[in-house]
Design a protein around this motif. Structure first.
Motif, short mmCIF file in Angstrom:
data_model
loop_
_atom_site.label_atom_id
_atom_site.label_comp_id
_atom_site.label_asym_id
_atom_site.label_seq_id
_atom_site.Cartn_x
_atom_site.Cartn_y
_atom_site.Cartn_z
N TYR A 201 0.60 -1.28 0.01
CA TYR A 201 0.19 -0.01 0.11
C TYR A 201 0.96 1.36 0.01
CZ TYR A 201 -4.41 -2.44 0.48
OH TYR A 201 -5.67 -3.04 0.27
N GLU A 202 1.94 1.15 0.64
CA GLU A 202 2.96 2.51 0.97
C GLU A 202 3.54 2.53 -0.46
OE1 GLU A 202 5.51 1.52 3.97
OE2 GLU A 202 4.12 2.02 5.27
N THR A 203 3.96 1.54 -1.22
CA THR A 203 4.42 1.73 -2.59
C THR A 203 3.11 2.30 -3.60
OG1 THR A 203 5.94 -0.22 -2.07
CG2 THR A 203 5.59 0.52 -4.41
N ALA A 204 1.94 1.75 -3.60
CA ALA A 204 1.01 2.06 -4.38
C ALA A 204 0.72 3.69 -4.16
CB ALA A 204 -0.31 1.32 -3.99
N ALA A 205 0.78 4.03 -2.83
CA ALA A 205 0.39 5.54 -2.70
C ALA A 205 1.61 6.16 -3.10
CB ALA A 205 0.19 5.52 -1.04
N ARG A 206 2.68 5.85 -3.26
CA ARG A 206 3.95 6.51 -3.60
C ARG A 206 3.49 6.57 -5.08
NH1 ARG A 206 8.83 5.86 -5.78
NH2 ARG A 206 8.51 3.38 -5.64
N TRP A 207 3.35 5.65 -5.83
CA TRP A 207 3.19 5.66 -7.36
C TRP A 207 2.03 6.57 -7.78
CZ3 TRP A 207 3.72 -0.26 -8.65
CH2 TRP A 207 5.04 -0.62 -8.33
N ASP A 208 1.01 6.51 -6.92
CA ASP A 208 -0.47 7.40 -7.29
C ASP A 208 -0.22 8.76 -7.17
OD1 ASP A 208 -3.22 7.50 -7.72
OD2 ASP A 208 -3.04 8.60 -6.21
N GLU A 209 0.87 9.26 -6.27
CA GLU A 209 1.49 10.59 -5.97
C GLU A 209 2.03 10.99 -7.18
OE1 GLU A 209 3.61 13.20 -2.86
OE2 GLU A 209 3.28 11.38 -2.43
N GLU A 210 2.85 10.24 -7.59
CA GLU A 210 3.83 10.50 -8.71
C GLU A 210 2.96 10.48 -10.14
OE1 GLU A 210 8.22 9.45 -10.88
OE2 GLU A 210 7.56 8.96 -8.66
N LEU A 211 2.07 9.80 -10.24
CA LEU A 211 1.21 9.44 -11.40
C LEU A 211 0.35 10.98 -11.42
CD1 LEU A 211 0.31 5.89 -11.44
CD2 LEU A 211 1.79 6.76 -13.23
N ALA A 212 -0.28 11.22 -10.52
CA ALA A 212 -1.05 12.34 -10.24
C ALA A 212 -0.29 13.76 -10.65
CB ALA A 212 -1.60 12.44 -8.82
N ALA A 213 0.99 13.75 -10.24
CA ALA A 213 1.86 14.90 -10.50
C ALA A 213 2.02 14.93 -12.15
CB ALA A 213 2.96 14.96 -9.91
#
Length: 379
Positions: free
Chosen positions: A171-183
């Motif tokens: 989940y921590e990895t997914a949250a980091r990916w989602d933040e970068e993808l959102a940017a």
């Protein structure tokens, strides 16, 4: 800061045009960053060139991912890979480019006011630009936010079990990916970002541009202009050259009826030197103007006249036979030619059922009938 994304059919000269565009803007006094792999671009005090090393990006990201998940890997007996034995996988180039675009737009060099990006060929460019939104949707479906609320319990469970909990790392990895993808998605969809197409006028290029514009429009990414590249001079004594020039003129005029067109003359040779780029950069209109505000997909309220709401989806160049749509829950599956997109419905349309659709003048108008059980009654 403005971002100009440049793409076109393979072999159309998009890399040369991207470099010439950046140089033209720098000559007008703008501070420009060019993302490209063009080898013959000379930097100056107003033009900086950055090249994307997809292999290094891939190695750095995978090594960092292994480090963050070292406890999980150790628990299952896996042996981490070293950077030296990693070779990039298919798709690494696209991800590296997207990250470079995000870095250039969100943390540019001081004074930079224009980023020119040499994208992959048109079909791949459409797929690359749609990646952030698609992957964020996949992450949200596979790891929904309501399940992430349970992360606070996992350290306790880990202590009771005596081993790290893989789900927490996931989940921590997914949250980091989602933040970068959102940017990245925010940069691609910003009003300050525009797309310019490059093509050599002709029947094959015309069809490639039509499909490319259609794919970009499906992602709500409008095209601002077209560079008609390698134009031959009119009035040649050679009948073959004269016929080819006439064909180029015909297709250029057709494109100009829909979009601003920048005509770029053929140099009589392939441009391979800074001097060639300097000649092309003198072309009027090549330097980009400030982008116009984007117009989104509009919902028109026609309940009083026709009892429906109409969602207007601009799809320039679309043909009826190429279109398909399916309503699934609160999403609409839209197909346009070889492209497909799953679109969340605006909240007002979620209380309606699809009652029809029609294509006219490059706009798909989807009719929605309000569900009486979900709409308040009017007095």
């Amino acid at each position: 800061m403005q971002t100009l994304l440049i793409t076109g059919p393979g072999g159309a000269g998009k890399t040369t045009v991207a470099a010439a565009t950046a140089l033209a803007a720098a000559r007008e006094g703008r501070r420009v960053l060019l993302l490209t792999d063009a080898p013959h671009v000379q930097e100056d005090d107003r033009l900086t060139v950055a090249r994307v090393d997809s292999g290094q990006e891939f190695r750095d990201e995978l090594v960092a991912l292994q480090e963050r998940g070292s406890a999980v890997l150790g628990m299952v007996g896996a042996r981490p890979l070293t950077a030296e034995e990693l070779t990039e996988l298919p798709g690494a180039e696209e991800f590296a480019l997207l990250r470079a675009i995000r870095r250039a737009a969100t943390a540019p060099a001081p004074g930079t006011d224009l980023v020119v990006v040499d994208l992959p060929p048109l079909h791949r460019a459409v797929a690359t630009l749609s990646l952030p939104a698609q992957l964020r949707r996949y992450l949200a479906r596979l790891l929904p936010a309501e399940r992430q609320a349970a992360r606070a319990l996992r350290p306790v469970l880990a202590q009771l079990a005596g081993v790290p909990m893989p789900a927490q790392w996931l989940y921590e990895t997914a949250a980091r990916w989602d933040e970068e993808l959102a940017a990245v998605q925010a940069v691609v969809e910003a009003d300050t970002t525009e797309i310019r197409l490059v093509a050599e006028p002709g029947p094959t290029a015309a069809e490639a541009l039509r499909l490319g514009r259609l794919g970009l429009a499906l992602q709500e990414l409008p095209v601002s202009s077209v560079v008609a590249n390698r134009l031959l001079p009119q009035g040649s004594a050679d009948p073959w050259l004269a016929g080819l020039a006439a064909q180029q003129e015909k297709h250029t005029a057709e494109w100009a009826a829909e979009l601003p067109v920048v005509p770029l003359a053929h140099l009589g040779r392939d441009p391979h030197s800074p001097q060639d780029l300097a000649l092309l950069a003198e072309t009027e209109g090549l330097a980009p103007r400030p982008p116009a505000p984007r117009s989104g997909w509009v919902v028109e309220d026609r309940r009083a006249e026709d009892g429906v709401l109409v969602w207007e989806v601009p799809l320039p160049g679309a043909r009826k036979s190429e279109l398909d749509l399916i309503r699934r829950g609160d999403e609409l599956l839209l197909t346009a030619g070889p492209y497909r997109r799953i679109v969340p419905l605006p909240s007002v349309l979620r209380r309606c059922s699809v009652s029809g659709a029609a294509l006219a003048d490059g706009v798909l108008r989807i009719r929605f009938t309000p569900d009486p059980g979900l709409w308040p009654r009017t007095p």
